[in-house]
Design an enzyme around this catalytic site. Structure first.
Site, PDB file in Angstrom:
ATOM      1  N   LYS A  22      45.218  50.784  36.648  1.00  0.00           N
ATOM      2  CA  LYS A  22      43.786  51.130  36.587  1.00  0.00           C
ATOM      3  C   LYS A  22      43.053  50.744  37.871  1.00  0.00           C
ATOM      4  O   LYS A  22      42.279  51.536  38.429  1.00  0.00           O
ATOM      5  CB  LYS A  22      43.127  50.415  35.397  1.00  0.00           C
ATOM      6  CG  LYS A  22      41.639  50.610  35.358  1.00  0.00           C
ATOM      7  CD  LYS A  22      40.852  49.557  34.617  1.00  0.00           C
ATOM      8  CE  LYS A  22      40.876  48.156  35.010  1.00  0.00           C
ATOM      9  NZ  LYS A  22      39.678  47.410  35.260  1.00  0.00           N
ATOM     10  N   ASN A  23      43.293  49.533  38.350  1.00  0.00           N
ATOM     11  CA  ASN A  23      42.504  49.061  39.491  1.00  0.00           C
ATOM     12  C   ASN A  23      42.880  49.770  40.792  1.00  0.00           C
ATOM     13  O   ASN A  23      42.058  49.854  41.706  1.00  0.00           O
ATOM     14  CB  ASN A  23      42.624  47.543  39.625  1.00  0.00           C
ATOM     15  CG  ASN A  23      41.889  46.834  38.491  1.00  0.00           C
ATOM     16  OD1 ASN A  23      41.074  47.443  37.797  1.00  0.00           O
ATOM     17  ND2 ASN A  23      42.181  45.563  38.288  1.00  0.00           N
ATOM     18  N   CYS A 117      33.157  43.890  33.509  1.00  0.00           N
ATOM     19  CA  CYS A 117      33.315  42.822  32.530  1.00  0.00           C
ATOM     20  C   CYS A 117      32.475  41.614  32.913  1.00  0.00           C
ATOM     21  O   CYS A 117      32.288  41.318  34.091  1.00  0.00           O
ATOM     22  CB  CYS A 117      34.775  42.410  32.451  1.00  0.00           C
ATOM     23  SG  CYS A 117      35.722  43.439  31.345  1.00  0.00           S
ATOM     24  N   ARG A 122      29.773  38.096  40.143  1.00  0.00           N
ATOM     25  CA  ARG A 122      30.295  39.284  40.790  1.00  0.00           C
ATOM     26  C   ARG A 122      29.353  39.931  41.818  1.00  0.00           C
ATOM     27  O   ARG A 122      28.947  41.091  41.691  1.00  0.00           O
ATOM     28  CB  ARG A 122      30.759  40.307  39.743  1.00  0.00           C
ATOM     29  CG  ARG A 122      31.628  39.644  38.695  1.00  0.00           C
ATOM     30  CD  ARG A 122      32.380  40.594  37.846  1.00  0.00           C
ATOM     31  NE  ARG A 122      33.530  41.155  38.523  1.00  0.00           N
ATOM     32  CZ  ARG A 122      34.374  42.008  37.952  1.00  0.00           C
ATOM     33  NH1 ARG A 122      34.172  42.387  36.720  1.00  0.00           N
ATOM     34  NH2 ARG A 122      35.401  42.472  38.625  1.00  0.00           N
ATOM     35  N   ASP A 305      43.658  38.025  36.246  1.00  0.00           N
ATOM     36  CA  ASP A 305      43.641  38.938  35.095  1.00  0.00           C
ATOM     37  C   ASP A 305      44.699  38.611  34.053  1.00  0.00           C
ATOM     38  O   ASP A 305      44.713  39.209  32.984  1.00  0.00           O
ATOM     39  CB  ASP A 305      43.837  40.378  35.564  1.00  0.00           C
ATOM     40  CG  ASP A 305      42.727  40.804  36.476  1.00  0.00           C
ATOM     41  OD1 ASP A 305      41.658  41.132  35.978  1.00  0.00           O
ATOM     42  OD2 ASP A 305      42.927  40.762  37.698  1.00  0.00           O
ATOM     43  N   ARG A 398      39.007  49.733  28.012  1.00  0.00           N
ATOM     44  CA  ARG A 398      38.628  49.982  29.410  1.00  0.00           C
ATOM     45  C   ARG A 398      39.861  50.011  30.302  1.00  0.00           C
ATOM     46  O   ARG A 398      39.875  50.662  31.329  1.00  0.00           O
ATOM     47  CB  ARG A 398      37.721  48.855  29.924  1.00  0.00           C
ATOM     48  CG  ARG A 398      36.403  48.769  29.228  1.00  0.00           C
ATOM     49  CD  ARG A 398      35.644  47.614  29.787  1.00  0.00           C
ATOM     50  NE  ARG A 398      35.312  47.955  31.160  1.00  0.00           N
ATOM     51  CZ  ARG A 398      34.247  47.549  31.802  1.00  0.00           C
ATOM     52  NH1 ARG A 398      33.395  46.763  31.187  1.00  0.00           N
ATOM     53  NH2 ARG A 398      34.013  47.900  33.027  1.00  0.00           N
TER      54      ARG A 398
HETATM   55  N1  EPU Z   1      33.053  38.125  45.565  1.00  0.00           N
HETATM   56  C1  EPU Z   1      31.917  37.762  46.237  1.00  0.00           C
HETATM   57  N2  EPU Z   1      31.295  38.721  47.004  1.00  0.00           N
HETATM   58  C2  EPU Z   1      31.772  39.982  47.120  1.00  0.00           C
HETATM   59  C3  EPU Z   1      32.951  40.338  46.435  1.00  0.00           C
HETATM   60  C4  EPU Z   1      33.585  39.376  45.662  1.00  0.00           C
HETATM   61  O1  EPU Z   1      31.454  36.639  46.131  1.00  0.00           O
HETATM   62  O2  EPU Z   1      31.170  40.785  47.834  1.00  0.00           O
HETATM   63  C5  EPU Z   1      33.748  37.114  44.740  1.00  0.00           C
HETATM   64  C6  EPU Z   1      33.849  37.503  43.267  1.00  0.00           C
HETATM   65  O3  EPU Z   1      32.688  37.164  42.569  1.00  0.00           O
HETATM   66  C7  EPU Z   1      35.073  36.747  42.815  1.00  0.00           C
HETATM   67  C8  EPU Z   1      35.958  36.768  44.061  1.00  0.00           C
HETATM   68  O4  EPU Z   1      35.101  37.018  45.165  1.00  0.00           O
HETATM   69  O5  EPU Z   1      34.730  35.425  42.531  1.00  0.00           O
HETATM   70  C9  EPU Z   1      37.074  37.814  44.030  1.00  0.00           C
HETATM   71  O6  EPU Z   1      36.531  39.098  43.819  1.00  0.00           O
HETATM   72  P1  EPU Z   1      37.262  40.436  44.256  1.00  0.00           P
HETATM   73  O7  EPU Z   1      36.303  41.220  45.084  1.00  0.00           O
HETATM   74  O8  EPU Z   1      38.600  40.120  44.812  1.00  0.00           O
HETATM   75  O9  EPU Z   1      37.466  41.144  42.863  1.00  0.00           O
HETATM   76  P2  EPU Z   1      36.879  42.532  42.379  1.00  0.00           P
HETATM   77  O10 EPU Z   1      37.186  43.576  43.386  1.00  0.00           O
HETATM   78  O11 EPU Z   1      35.511  42.382  41.884  1.00  0.00           O
HETATM   79  C10 EPU Z   1      39.167  43.209  41.301  1.00  0.00           C
HETATM   80  C11 EPU Z   1      39.572  43.772  39.992  1.00  0.00           C
HETATM   81  C12 EPU Z   1      39.495  42.688  38.935  1.00  0.00           C
HETATM   82  C13 EPU Z   1      40.380  41.544  39.349  1.00  0.00           C
HETATM   83  C14 EPU Z   1      40.009  41.037  40.753  1.00  0.00           C
HETATM   84  C15 EPU Z   1      40.949  39.963  41.285  1.00  0.00           C
HETATM   85  C16 EPU Z   1      38.884  46.083  40.149  1.00  0.00           C
HETATM   86  C17 EPU Z   1      37.923  47.120  39.726  1.00  0.00           C
HETATM   87  N3  EPU Z   1      38.675  44.868  39.641  1.00  0.00           N
HETATM   88  O12 EPU Z   1      37.824  42.775  41.131  1.00  0.00           O
HETATM   89  O13 EPU Z   1      39.990  43.275  37.752  1.00  0.00           O
HETATM   90  O14 EPU Z   1      40.220  40.481  38.433  1.00  0.00           O
HETATM   91  O15 EPU Z   1      40.035  42.146  41.681  1.00  0.00           O
HETATM   92  O16 EPU Z   1      42.243  40.468  41.431  1.00  0.00           O
HETATM   93  O17 EPU Z   1      39.824  46.339  40.886  1.00  0.00           O
HETATM   94  C18 EPU Z   1      40.140  43.682  35.473  1.00  0.00           C
HETATM   95  O18 EPU Z   1      40.903  44.625  35.722  1.00  0.00           O
HETATM   96  O19 EPU Z   1      39.970  43.220  34.313  1.00  0.00           O
HETATM   97  C19 EPU Z   1      39.409  43.036  36.542  1.00  0.00           C
HETATM   98  C20 EPU Z   1      38.355  42.269  36.339  1.00  0.00           C
END
Ligand code: EPU
Length: 433
Positions: A22-23, A117, A122, A305, A398
């Site tokens: 999915k991601n 979620c 975030r 995750d 989801r």
């Molecule tokens: N963060 C910031 N600023 C930013 C971006 C991220 O502070 O601009 C922080 C986040 O709040 C978090 C950390 O950095 O504490 C890591 O965030 P990251 O950007 O790596 O994660 P994401 O892109 O928001 C994706 C997946 C998540 C998965 C994480 C970690 C997608 C859509 N989501 O989230 O997946 O947990 O990477 O691998 O790809 C899920 O599938 O259930 C899910 C939540």
């Protein structure tokens, strides 16, 4: 309201095929709108978050043609706006990839700020920093992220902390910049690599994805492509842990074992048998499993995750385990629900769970607080004595395709029903005893 009803105690046995990631699919579908030529994408997971993203791009003029259960053809030659301001878009995190994709192709985008979620605050500051470094102006107003550039320019972008989302988003825009863009301290997760491979198949020039330094030579145009999305490491991990939790014997197919190494290591440590094949993995468990200490980290560390599923498994393991969450600050909400099922879990300073293994969980009515927490509660239900009702299954849907069907095929006594469908509930209970 739909819910899962599970009668615990059945050993999972047999074979299960994992769907596309999915991601990765969220990034790849966003990337597919960057060309006016036809793109064919295979192994698309048919899950809610993906369907929301597809609806969003259809609403700006993209034509989507499902040519199989998991294959789509995308025609983005008739996009008529760069405003993606639909209420439903706020419900998914991955919609922010449309910013990078539209900015790359049209040098402007206006996209409703993402939801997703409820697992932490975030923010998107790292995405914003990246877009600004490419020469765009970014404004956040009325719940939208508005980005615009005369031209996207090359340069070095250093992420002070790794972010999967920011790495993919900035990479999307950067592949149509003028000159070279270097992303330093980039995220190394498998889906970053998959999106980069897909963009390269469309004519982009990206090198180094999967390492901390990604070098992108901007190109003027991207072309059509055919691509198959990698298997979902989180779905695979969830079935690995469900198999171990039920003392089962399950062959999980369509996986990349390398992406599962962190889960494999923990399962071996607590006494599960793990057999790796080229594109499959078999999990066998017998007797009570042992305790472990786990800390979530960026790839190739233990994935955040999979933290709820791990904690759930450890809740019935022998001894005391400690699970520390270091990526998201609010990812232990499901622990209260596990406690209602008899688990002994104390969450301290909101990021560390101290788990004293109990002999058995007992069935209860619990509520999925988010996607992965919900999947963990299903695993708890499979292990528990008696019936467990998991409410809010829309969270789980989801990210898991045909979750209850795949579980049923492995022998789980589990159905999805409307909470007011008393007839179906009675029939299920009569059948499973
Ligand atoms: N963060 C910031 N600023 C930013 C971006 C991220 O502070 O601009 C922080 C986040 O709040 C978090 C950390 O950095 O504490 C890591 O965030 P990251 O950007 O790596 O994660 P994401 O892109 O928001 C994706 C997946 C998540 C998965 C994480 C970690 C997608 C859509 N989501 O989230 O997946 O947990 O990477 O691998 O790809 C899920 O599938 O259930 C899910 C939540």
């Amino acid at each position: 309201m739909q819910q899962y009803i599970i009668k615990g105690g059945k050993r999972l046995e047999g074979e299960v095929k994992i769907s596309g990631y999915k991601n990765a699919a969220l990034g790849i579908i966003a990337a597919s709108i960057m060309t006016d030529e036809i793109v064919k994408i295979e192994n698309v997971p048919n899950v809610r978050d993906i369907n929301v993203l597809l609806k969003a791009i259809e609403d700006i003029g993209v034509e989507i043609d499902w040519v199989g259960k998991n294959t789509i053809k995308v025609n983005a030659s008739k996009i008529n706006t760069v405003d993606v301001d639909f209420d439903y878009v706020r419900k998914i995190r991955g919609s922010y990839y449309l910013v990078g994709a539209l900015l790359g192709k049209y040098k402007k985008a206006k996209v409703a700020l993402p939801g997703g979620c409820n697992i932490g605050s975030r923010p998107i500051d790292r995405h914003v920093k990246g877009f600004e470094a490419l020469g765009s102006k970014v404004k956040i107003e009325r719940g939208l992220i508005c980005v615009e550039a005369d031209k996207l320019s090359g340069g070095n972008i250093y992420f002070d902390e790794s972010s999967v989302g920011a790495t993919i988003n900035v990479m999307l825009a950067a592949c149509m910049a003028e000159g070279q863009v270097v992303l330093e301290n980039a995220a190394k997760e498998p889906h970053v690599v998959d999106v980069a491979n897909f963009l390269n198949s469309m004519g982009a020039n990206i090198k180094g994805a999967g390492t901390e330094v990604i070098r992108i030579e901007g190109v003027k145009k991207l072309h059509g492509s055919e691509y198959s999305i990698i298997p979902d490491q989180i779905e695979a991990g969830t079935f690995m842990f469900a198999a171990a939790a039920t003392k089962g014997d399950v062959l999980i197919t369509n996986v990349i074992p390398k992406h599962l190494e962190a889960f494999t290591a923990k399962l071996l440590e607590i006494g599960t048998e793990v057999i790796e094949y080229d594109d499959a993995i078999r999990i066998k468990a017998n007797g009570r499993l042992g305790s472990a200490h786990v800390k979530t980290l960026v790839y190739p560390g233990f994935l955040t995750d999979m933290q709820p599923q791990m904690t759930t498994l450890l809740s019935v393991s022998e001894g005391t385990s400690i699970v520390t969450e270091s990526i998201f600050e609010n990812r232990f909400k499901y622990a209260d629900e596990l406690v209602r099922m008899g688990a002994d879990i104390k969450v301290v300073e909101s990021n560390t769970a101290i788990i004293t293994g109990v002999e058995k969980l007992t069935g209860a009515t619990v509520s999925a607080p988010d996607l992965r927490g919900g999947a963990a509660l299903v695993i708890a239900g499979l292990m528990a004595d008696g019936y467990t009702i998991v409410e809010n299954v829309e969270y789980i849907e989801r990210g898991y395709e045909d979750f209850e069907i795949k579980m049923q095929e492995l022998g789980a006594a589990m159905i999805k029903v409307n909470s007011d469908d008393e007839k179906a509930i009675r029939k299920f209970k009569f059948k499973v005893g």
